[in-house]
Design a protein around this motif. Structure first.
Motif, PDB file in Angstrom:
ATOM      1  N   ALA A   1       4.803   5.457  -5.295  1.00  0.00           N
ATOM      2  CA  ALA A   1       4.502   5.772  -6.689  1.00  0.00           C
ATOM      3  C   ALA A   1       4.001   7.202  -6.825  1.00  0.00           C
ATOM      4  O   ALA A   1       4.344   7.914  -7.786  1.00  0.00           O
TER       5      ALA A   1
ATOM      6  N   GLU B   1       0.834  -1.200   0.000  1.00  0.00           N
ATOM      7  CA  GLU B   1       0.000   0.000   0.000  1.00  0.00           C
ATOM      8  C   GLU B   1       0.869   1.251   0.000  1.00  0.00           C
ATOM      9  O   GLU B   1       0.568   2.237  -0.684  1.00  0.00           O
TER      10      GLU B   1
ATOM     11  N   ALA C   1      -3.249   0.129  -9.477  1.00  0.00           N
ATOM     12  CA  ALA C   1      -2.607  -0.063  -8.171  1.00  0.00           C
ATOM     13  C   ALA C   1      -3.242  -1.209  -7.394  1.00  0.00           C
ATOM     14  O   ALA C   1      -2.534  -2.053  -6.830  1.00  0.00           O
ATOM     15  N   GLN C   2      -4.581  -1.285  -7.354  1.00  0.00           N
ATOM     16  CA  GLN C   2      -5.243  -2.325  -6.557  1.00  0.00           C
ATOM     17  C   GLN C   2      -4.997  -3.720  -7.121  1.00  0.00           C
ATOM     18  O   GLN C   2      -4.655  -4.634  -6.366  1.00  0.00           O
TER      19      GLN C   2
ATOM     20  N   THR D   1      -1.476  -4.659  -6.288  1.00  0.00           N
ATOM     21  CA  THR D   1      -1.334  -4.975  -4.866  1.00  0.00           C
ATOM     22  C   THR D   1      -1.855  -6.376  -4.576  1.00  0.00           C
ATOM     23  O   THR D   1      -1.209  -7.167  -3.862  1.00  0.00           O
TER      24      THR D   1
ATOM     25  N   LEU E   1      -7.245   8.767  -9.416  1.00  0.00           N
ATOM     26  CA  LEU E   1      -5.990   9.362  -9.846  1.00  0.00           C
ATOM     27  C   LEU E   1      -6.186  10.820 -10.260  1.00  0.00           C
ATOM     28  O   LEU E   1      -5.342  11.680  -9.947  1.00  0.00           O
TER      29      LEU E   1
ATOM     30  N   THR F   1       0.769   2.672 -13.420  1.00  0.00           N
ATOM     31  CA  THR F   1       0.939   1.929 -12.158  1.00  0.00           C
ATOM     32  C   THR F   1      -0.145   2.303 -11.165  1.00  0.00           C
ATOM     33  O   THR F   1      -0.727   1.437 -10.494  1.00  0.00           O
ATOM     34  N   LEU F   2      -0.431   3.598 -11.056  1.00  0.00           N
ATOM     35  CA  LEU F   2      -1.453   4.041 -10.120  1.00  0.00           C
ATOM     36  C   LEU F   2      -2.862   3.666 -10.584  1.00  0.00           C
ATOM     37  O   LEU F   2      -3.751   3.420  -9.765  1.00  0.00           O
TER      38      LEU F   2
ATOM     39  N   ALA G   1     -10.383   3.795 -10.600  1.00  0.00           N
ATOM     40  CA  ALA G   1      -8.986   4.182 -10.399  1.00  0.00           C
ATOM     41  C   ALA G   1      -8.675   5.477 -11.133  1.00  0.00           C
ATOM     42  O   ALA G   1      -7.891   6.309 -10.654  1.00  0.00           O
TER      43      ALA G   1
ATOM     44  N   PHE H   1       2.121   1.622  -3.720  1.00  0.00           N
ATOM     45  CA  PHE H   1       1.185   1.910  -4.815  1.00  0.00           C
ATOM     46  C   PHE H   1       0.158   2.995  -4.484  1.00  0.00           C
ATOM     47  O   PHE H   1      -0.673   3.307  -5.324  1.00  0.00           O
ATOM     48  N   HIS H   2       0.169   3.548  -3.304  1.00  0.00           N
ATOM     49  CA  HIS H   2      -0.804   4.595  -2.953  1.00  0.00           C
ATOM     50  C   HIS H   2      -0.454   5.893  -3.673  1.00  0.00           C
ATOM     51  O   HIS H   2       0.715   6.183  -3.953  1.00  0.00           O
ATOM     52  N   THR H   3      -1.504   6.694  -3.958  1.00  0.00           N
ATOM     53  CA  THR H   3      -1.256   7.966  -4.640  1.00  0.00           C
ATOM     54  C   THR H   3      -0.429   8.927  -3.789  1.00  0.00           C
ATOM     55  O   THR H   3       0.190   9.856  -4.323  1.00  0.00           O
TER      56      THR H   3
END
Length: 650
Positions: free
Chosen positions: A483, A474, A522-523, A526, A551, A518-519, A547, A477-479
């Motif tokens: 990332a 997390e 992300a889920q 993950t 984003l 990637t974002l 997503a 990959f979290h905003t």
């Protein structure tokens, strides 16, 4: 620092015969945060309501003791209690002693109140008779007037004017003869046939009737002498009662203050007992203790119970998701006052990063940036020193606020040197950096650059919090995580290249695109890397759409958060502009014969307004930047504050 104190979760099994002594020992140590009974499982089933009832009873006794101390003219202070605590039996013993004292004190205070009312009545009668003193008419005759109806009494002063509207239909006379405490002593006269109208009007004006003394048959002068004698007797009796009251204060005051301490300590133990698990003659005390003091607690419990108690240490989180590990902050002494600013937003979770050290730097720097003036800063330092040193006794509780003021004042003074500003005058010293009024764009650009640095700190704190809580993916990959940090850095670089007119490197565009992808996924990434299945919950298209909007919201946030720091420079310019306005007004109004004195007064008054008003505005803006721009990146603030079992009377 940066992380709360490490905790140990303990289960202490105590025989019923030792539970009171062990509970008192733990309360005196003040290092155990008790578990909620709902998390004790079957042990919690033995928790009865009787101890909660005792807590309520002790609270009532505390209020009664405080009232007694107030009636005896003593403050709510407490004295040490040296005896052994027994919360189960102390309630009845305290109640018996308390009732005996209440009976004696209440009888005396009731008589004191009666005498004070009597004295007030005689004083008002004396006032009324004094206004009638020039008359040679007997009081008995005044009560039996043939042509006029007389009413005497007191009404609220503001109701005098309203009487005219109520009595316009009849001939009357209202004569106020004395005013006191918002009321007026009045004589009202009218014809006998209009008596009912006058009485209704006065009653609607909240009249408190004052009858002429029945026992007086002579003239007002003779009645006045009788009233003076009665007044003197009442005053002498009141003095005697107050003397006895002082004796009671000396007699009962210290025992009551000790009793107050005993009640508070018993209540603390009773409240703790209401949270202990219980099964078949054994009590379970479950809670958290700072890990570096667990050995101390174990030794104290072992000694108190004679080795009969058993202590088990459990892994943190073994009690399940129903409970949270409490958070005990530990920072340098200079940062302790700033913890209040953090906890106003929220208490850090046990696995979160404690933002106090970061706030300690950024808060002070941003306040000085927006309020940069050497003179104004030194004034804040002086005010903060008055509070921190407890020079003003009534403000002794604001000592920590004083420490914050000193830090902010020093920062303002430093930025005042950088800006070359002293009480709004920018021609006394040369700026060590720039002048806000002459280098606006440089100042605004520097403000944004500072904001970029602060936001990067927020991104890194998000990553660190994720690592501490075990949610590494997390954090990646979290905003607002790894990332997000890389994407934000790439976007800043893109803006910088465009602003400088330099060609944007192709690799930077490619990296930015890869980070966006990637974002977006992300889920699923993950879930894939963590081994969770299915990788995509629901349809892939819905996952991508959701997503995308998340984003997009994050990108808007990156821009708005960055631009928010423009206010650092904007308020620095506004501060200089307001100070300039003060001098312009002083020059305009201070040009007459007495212009010198008036000019000084305007400058001094203007600077006071700038320090008070703009200082408050800058404080609000600084907190906004901390709470919304910085804390929003990583800080959830949903932790539970560490509240140890303690004897509140100590």
């Amino acid at each position: 620092m940066f992380a709360p104190v490490e905790m140990s979760e303990l289960d202490i099994f105590v025989p019923e015969s030792d539970i009171d002594a062990v509970a008192e020992t733990l309360a005196r140590l003040s290092i155990v945060h008790l578990q909620d009974p709902s998390a004790l499982g079957k042990w919690g089933e033995g928790v009865g309501p009787e101890w909660l009832g005792r807590v309520t009873a002790y609270t009532t006794q505390e209020r009664r003791v405080e009232e007694l101390l107030g009636r005896l003219g003593m403050g709510p202070g407490s004295r040490p209690w040296k005896g052994r605590l027994n919360p189960a039996d102390d309630l009845a013993a305290i109640e018996e002693e308390l009732r005996e004292i209440e009976t004696e004190v209440h009888t005396l205070t009731q008589r004191e109140a009666e005498l004070k009312r009597e004295i007030r009545r005689w004083e008002l009668v004396a006032r009324s008779l004094d206004s009638l003193a020039p008359l040679s008419v007997k009081i008995s005759d005044l009560r039996q007037l043939e042509l006029l109806h007389l009413i005497a009494g007191t009404i609220p002063t503001e109701n005098l004017a309203r009487l005219e509207a109520s009595l316009f239909r009849i001939p009357y006379a209202i004569i106020p003869v004395h005013r006191y405490d918002g009321r007026a002593l009045v004589f009202g006269f009218c014809a006998h046939e209009d008596a009912a109208i006058l009485e209704r009007a006065l009653q609607s004006a909240f009249l408190e009737p004052l009858a002429l003394p029945e026992e007086s048959k002579g003239t007002p002068q003779e009645a006045l002498a009788e009233v003076a004698q009665s007044l003197e007797q009442a005053q002498n009796e009141l003095a005697a009662v107050q003397k006895v009251q002082q004796e009671l204060a000396q007699r009962f005051g210290p025992p009551l203050q000790s009793m107050l301490t005993r009640i508070r300590m018993d209540r603390a133990i009773a409240d703790a007992r209401a949270r202990f698990g219980h099964r078949e003659g054994t009590y379970l005390i479950s809670g958290w203790v700072p890990k570096d003091r667990a050995t101390e607690l174990a030794a104290a419990v072992e000694e108190t119970s004679g080795g009969q108690a058993t202590i088990e240490e459990r892994p943190i989180g073994a009690s399940g998701e129903r409970t949270k590990v409490p958070t005990l902050l530990k920072n340098f002494k200079l940062l302790t006052p700033l913890e209040a600013l953090v906890t106003t937003y929220g208490t850090p979770g046990y696995r979160e990063i404690d933002p106090t050290p970061i706030l300690g730097v950024t808060f002070v720097v941003m306040f000085g940036w927006m309020f940069g003036d050497l003179g104004h800063g030194l004034v804040l330092v002086a005010l903060g020193a008055l509070l921190a040193l407890r020079v003003i006794s009534r403000l002794a509780g604001q000592a920590q606020t004083g420490t914050i003021l000193i830090a902010c004042g020093l920062s303002s003074a430093l930025f005042g040197l950088l800006y070359g500003s002293v009480f709004g005058m920018e021609d006394l010293i040369r700026p060590l950096w720039i002048s806000p009024m002459h280098d606006m764009w440089t100042l605004l650009g520097a403000s944004i650059a500072f904001g970029v640095v602060v936001l990067n700190v927020g991104f890194w704190c998000r990553v660190a919090s994720a690592v501490r809580s075990g949610n590494i993916l997390e954090g990646v990959f979290h905003t607002n995580g790894g990332a997000g940090l890389l994407l934000y850095s790439c976007l800043i670089a893109l803006v910088a290249f465009v602003a400088l007119g330099v060609a944007v490197p192709g690799w930077l565009v490619v990296v930015s695109g890869l980070l966006v992808l990637t974002l977006l996924f992300a889920q699923p990434l993950t879930n894939l890397l963590s081994g969770k299945r299915p990788v995509v919950h629901g349809s892939l298209s819905m996952e991508v759409i959701q997503a995308f909007f998340e984003l997009f919201e994050a990108l808007i946030g990156y821009a708005s958060n960055t631009l928010s720091y423009v206010r650092l420079g904007a308020f620095a310019i506004a501060h200089a502009g307001l100070s300039l306005v003060v001098f312009i007004i002083a020059d305009i109004l201070g040009s007459g014969p007495a212009g010198g004195v008036l000019r000084v007064l305007i400058i001094v008054g203007g600077n006071i307004v700038v320090i008070g008003f703009e200082g408050l505005v800058v404080l609000i803006q600084t907190l906004r930047l901390e709470y919304y721009e910085l804390f929003g990146k990583f800080f959830e603030g949903e932790g539970v504050p560490f509240k140890p079992l303690t004897l509140s009377g100590l």
